[in-house]
Design a protein around this motif. Structure first.
Motif, PDB file in Angstrom:
ATOM      1  N   VAL A   1      57.178  22.190  77.919  1.00  0.00           N
ATOM      2  CA  VAL A   1      57.794  21.033  77.280  1.00  0.00           C
ATOM      3  C   VAL A   1      59.066  21.474  76.566  1.00  0.00           C
ATOM      4  O   VAL A   1      59.097  22.511  75.900  1.00  0.00           O
ATOM      5  CB  VAL A   1      56.816  20.404  76.256  1.00  0.00           C
ATOM      6  N   GLU A   2      60.124  20.662  76.699  1.00  0.00           N
ATOM      7  CA  GLU A   2      61.331  20.869  75.898  1.00  0.00           C
ATOM      8  C   GLU A   2      61.237  19.895  74.741  1.00  0.00           C
ATOM      9  O   GLU A   2      61.167  18.675  74.930  1.00  0.00           O
ATOM     10  CB  GLU A   2      62.600  20.599  76.708  1.00  0.00           C
ATOM     11  N   THR A   3      61.208  20.431  73.509  1.00  0.00           N
ATOM     12  CA  THR A   3      61.067  19.589  72.329  1.00  0.00           C
ATOM     13  C   THR A   3      62.357  18.854  72.037  1.00  0.00           C
ATOM     14  O   THR A   3      63.413  19.183  72.584  1.00  0.00           O
ATOM     15  CB  THR A   3      60.674  20.432  71.098  1.00  0.00           C
ATOM     16  N   GLU A   4      62.283  17.860  71.148  1.00  0.00           N
ATOM     17  CA  GLU A   4      63.465  17.103  70.743  1.00  0.00           C
ATOM     18  C   GLU A   4      64.499  18.000  70.075  1.00  0.00           C
ATOM     19  O   GLU A   4      65.684  17.696  70.057  1.00  0.00           O
ATOM     20  CB  GLU A   4      63.064  15.971  69.786  1.00  0.00           C
ATOM     21  N   ASP A   5      64.038  19.142  69.520  1.00  0.00           N
ATOM     22  CA  ASP A   5      64.934  20.086  68.855  1.00  0.00           C
ATOM     23  C   ASP A   5      65.532  21.094  69.832  1.00  0.00           C
ATOM     24  O   ASP A   5      66.270  21.991  69.422  1.00  0.00           O
ATOM     25  CB  ASP A   5      64.171  20.830  67.748  1.00  0.00           C
ATOM     26  N   GLY A   6      65.166  21.008  71.122  1.00  0.00           N
ATOM     27  CA  GLY A   6      65.749  21.872  72.134  1.00  0.00           C
ATOM     28  C   GLY A   6      64.956  23.138  72.425  1.00  0.00           C
ATOM     29  O   GLY A   6      65.409  23.976  73.210  1.00  0.00           O
ATOM     30  N   PHE A   7      63.784  23.300  71.833  1.00  0.00           N
ATOM     31  CA  PHE A   7      62.960  24.478  72.097  1.00  0.00           C
ATOM     32  C   PHE A   7      62.105  24.239  73.334  1.00  0.00           C
ATOM     33  O   PHE A   7      61.666  23.123  73.599  1.00  0.00           O
ATOM     34  CB  PHE A   7      62.034  24.786  70.910  1.00  0.00           C
ATOM     35  N   VAL A   8      61.846  25.298  74.090  1.00  0.00           N
ATOM     36  CA  VAL A   8      60.967  25.221  75.256  1.00  0.00           C
ATOM     37  C   VAL A   8      59.643  25.863  74.859  1.00  0.00           C
ATOM     38  O   VAL A   8      59.614  27.027  74.449  1.00  0.00           O
ATOM     39  CB  VAL A   8      61.588  25.931  76.479  1.00  0.00           C
TER      40      VAL A   8
ATOM     41  N   ASP B   1      47.921  16.946  66.918  1.00  0.00           N
ATOM     42  CA  ASP B   1      47.788  17.776  65.712  1.00  0.00           C
ATOM     43  C   ASP B   1      49.074  18.498  65.331  1.00  0.00           C
ATOM     44  O   ASP B   1      49.039  19.440  64.554  1.00  0.00           O
ATOM     45  CB  ASP B   1      46.644  18.798  65.868  1.00  0.00           C
ATOM     46  N   GLU B   2      50.194  18.114  65.881  1.00  0.00           N
ATOM     47  CA  GLU B   2      51.493  18.693  65.527  1.00  0.00           C
ATOM     48  C   GLU B   2      52.519  17.576  65.513  1.00  0.00           C
ATOM     49  O   GLU B   2      52.380  16.580  66.208  1.00  0.00           O
ATOM     50  CB  GLU B   2      51.935  19.757  66.561  1.00  0.00           C
ATOM     51  N   ALA B   3      53.601  17.767  64.756  1.00  0.00           N
ATOM     52  CA  ALA B   3      54.679  16.773  64.724  1.00  0.00           C
ATOM     53  C   ALA B   3      55.761  17.195  65.708  1.00  0.00           C
ATOM     54  O   ALA B   3      56.916  17.423  65.342  1.00  0.00           O
ATOM     55  CB  ALA B   3      55.234  16.651  63.314  1.00  0.00           C
ATOM     56  N   ILE B   4      55.365  17.323  66.969  1.00  0.00           N
ATOM     57  CA  ILE B   4      56.290  17.775  68.010  1.00  0.00           C
ATOM     58  C   ILE B   4      56.300  16.749  69.133  1.00  0.00           C
ATOM     59  O   ILE B   4      55.251  16.363  69.646  1.00  0.00           O
ATOM     60  CB  ILE B   4      55.867  19.153  68.571  1.00  0.00           C
ATOM     61  N   ASN B   5      57.513  16.305  69.517  1.00  0.00           N
ATOM     62  CA  ASN B   5      57.702  15.396  70.644  1.00  0.00           C
ATOM     63  C   ASN B   5      58.642  16.072  71.627  1.00  0.00           C
ATOM     64  O   ASN B   5      59.467  16.905  71.239  1.00  0.00           O
ATOM     65  CB  ASN B   5      58.313  14.075  70.190  1.00  0.00           C
ATOM     66  N   GLY B   6      58.536  15.704  72.894  1.00  0.00           N
ATOM     67  CA  GLY B   6      59.431  16.308  73.868  1.00  0.00           C
ATOM     68  C   GLY B   6      59.283  15.705  75.251  1.00  0.00           C
ATOM     69  O   GLY B   6      58.638  14.662  75.427  1.00  0.00           O
ATOM     70  N   VAL B   7      59.895  16.417  76.229  1.00  0.00           N
ATOM     71  CA  VAL B   7      59.889  15.978  77.620  1.00  0.00           C
ATOM     72  C   VAL B   7      59.278  17.091  78.464  1.00  0.00           C
ATOM     73  O   VAL B   7      59.576  18.277  78.261  1.00  0.00           O
ATOM     74  CB  VAL B   7      61.335  15.681  78.098  1.00  0.00           C
ATOM     75  N   VAL B   8      58.421  16.724  79.429  1.00  0.00           N
ATOM     76  CA  VAL B   8      57.774  17.693  80.302  1.00  0.00           C
ATOM     77  C   VAL B   8      58.819  18.264  81.259  1.00  0.00           C
ATOM     78  O   VAL B   8      59.508  17.528  81.968  1.00  0.00           O
ATOM     79  CB  VAL B   8      56.614  17.045  81.083  1.00  0.00           C
ATOM     80  N   LEU B   9      58.943  19.627  81.260  1.00  0.00           N
ATOM     81  CA  LEU B   9      59.848  20.298  82.194  1.00  0.00           C
ATOM     82  C   LEU B   9      59.128  20.674  83.473  1.00  0.00           C
ATOM     83  O   LEU B   9      59.686  20.553  84.563  1.00  0.00           O
ATOM     84  CB  LEU B   9      60.453  21.553  81.552  1.00  0.00           C
ATOM     85  N   SER B  10      57.857  21.163  83.319  1.00  0.00           N
ATOM     86  CA  SER B  10      57.089  21.533  84.506  1.00  0.00           C
ATOM     87  C   SER B  10      55.604  21.502  84.186  1.00  0.00           C
ATOM     88  O   SER B  10      55.194  21.625  83.031  1.00  0.00           O
ATOM     89  CB  SER B  10      57.489  22.930  84.996  1.00  0.00           C
TER      90      SER B  10
END
Length: 182
Positions: free
Chosen positions: A29-36, A12-21
């Motif tokens: 999650v750290e998003t593709e835009d660099g937000f945690v 339900d959001e246009a957010i992609n990223g990588v799991v930090l913990s």
């Protein structure tokens, strides 16, 4: 189950990223835009690569989907007719169904003929142990229906009610004949 380093997308959001913990149900999650950002595990879906969800949707074979949609689905039910189930006899009491030409008949003559016809069918059903019949009388002014109700009320072994509205509308009476043991 999500692990550190998994590529994810937020439902339900246009957010992609990588799991930090991962800490229980809470996932950082750290998003593709660099937000945690923190999410619950139920809000995330694991993706295969770093591309966004729309790219993975485009990889679906459109031809296969079209093929699946064109194949007719088999019916999930089959109505089986019971062996003893037969059609319920219907008797139309409209005067046009009883005589070829009603010219010269008074309203009294018409009503008498309709009532006598109904009585003949009732007697036949009782004699031949037919458990249910339907009289189609129409809506009109209700005179024939009232006469039919009076006639049916004279029998001890008969119950009657308005017939199925979806099939007949308000213009029919269903007659149930209780059979006595022989």
């Amino acid at each position: 189950m999500l692990n550190k380093g998994d590529k994810v997308a937020v439902l339900d959001e246009a957010i992609n990223g990588v799991v930090l913990s991962v800490n229980g149900e809470e996932v950082t999650v750290e998003t593709e835009d660099g937000f945690v950002m923190n999410f619950t595990a139920g809000e995330l879906i694991k993706t295969n690569d770093t591309s966004n969800l729309m790219d993975s949707v485009r990889r679906i074979n459109v031809e296969e989907i079209k093929k699946e949609k064109t194949i007719p689905k088999p019916r999930s039910f089959v109505k089986e007719r019971k062996e003893k189930e037969t059609g319920v006899p219907e008797f139309d009491l409209h005067i046009e169904k009883l005589v070829k030409n009603k010219n010269g008949m008074s309203n009294y003559d018409i009503l008498t003929l309709q009532a006598e016809t109904a009585q003949r069918h009732i007697e036949f059903a009782i004699k031949n142990r037919i458990p249910k019949i339907v009289f189609i009388h129409g809506v009109g002014e209700g005179i024939l229906k009232a006469e039919l109700d009076f006639l049916l009320g004279r029998y001890d072994n008969i119950d009657f009610q308005e017939a199925n509205y979806q099939k007949y509308g308000q213009g029919a009476t269903e007659v149930f004949i209780r059979q006595s043991k022989k």
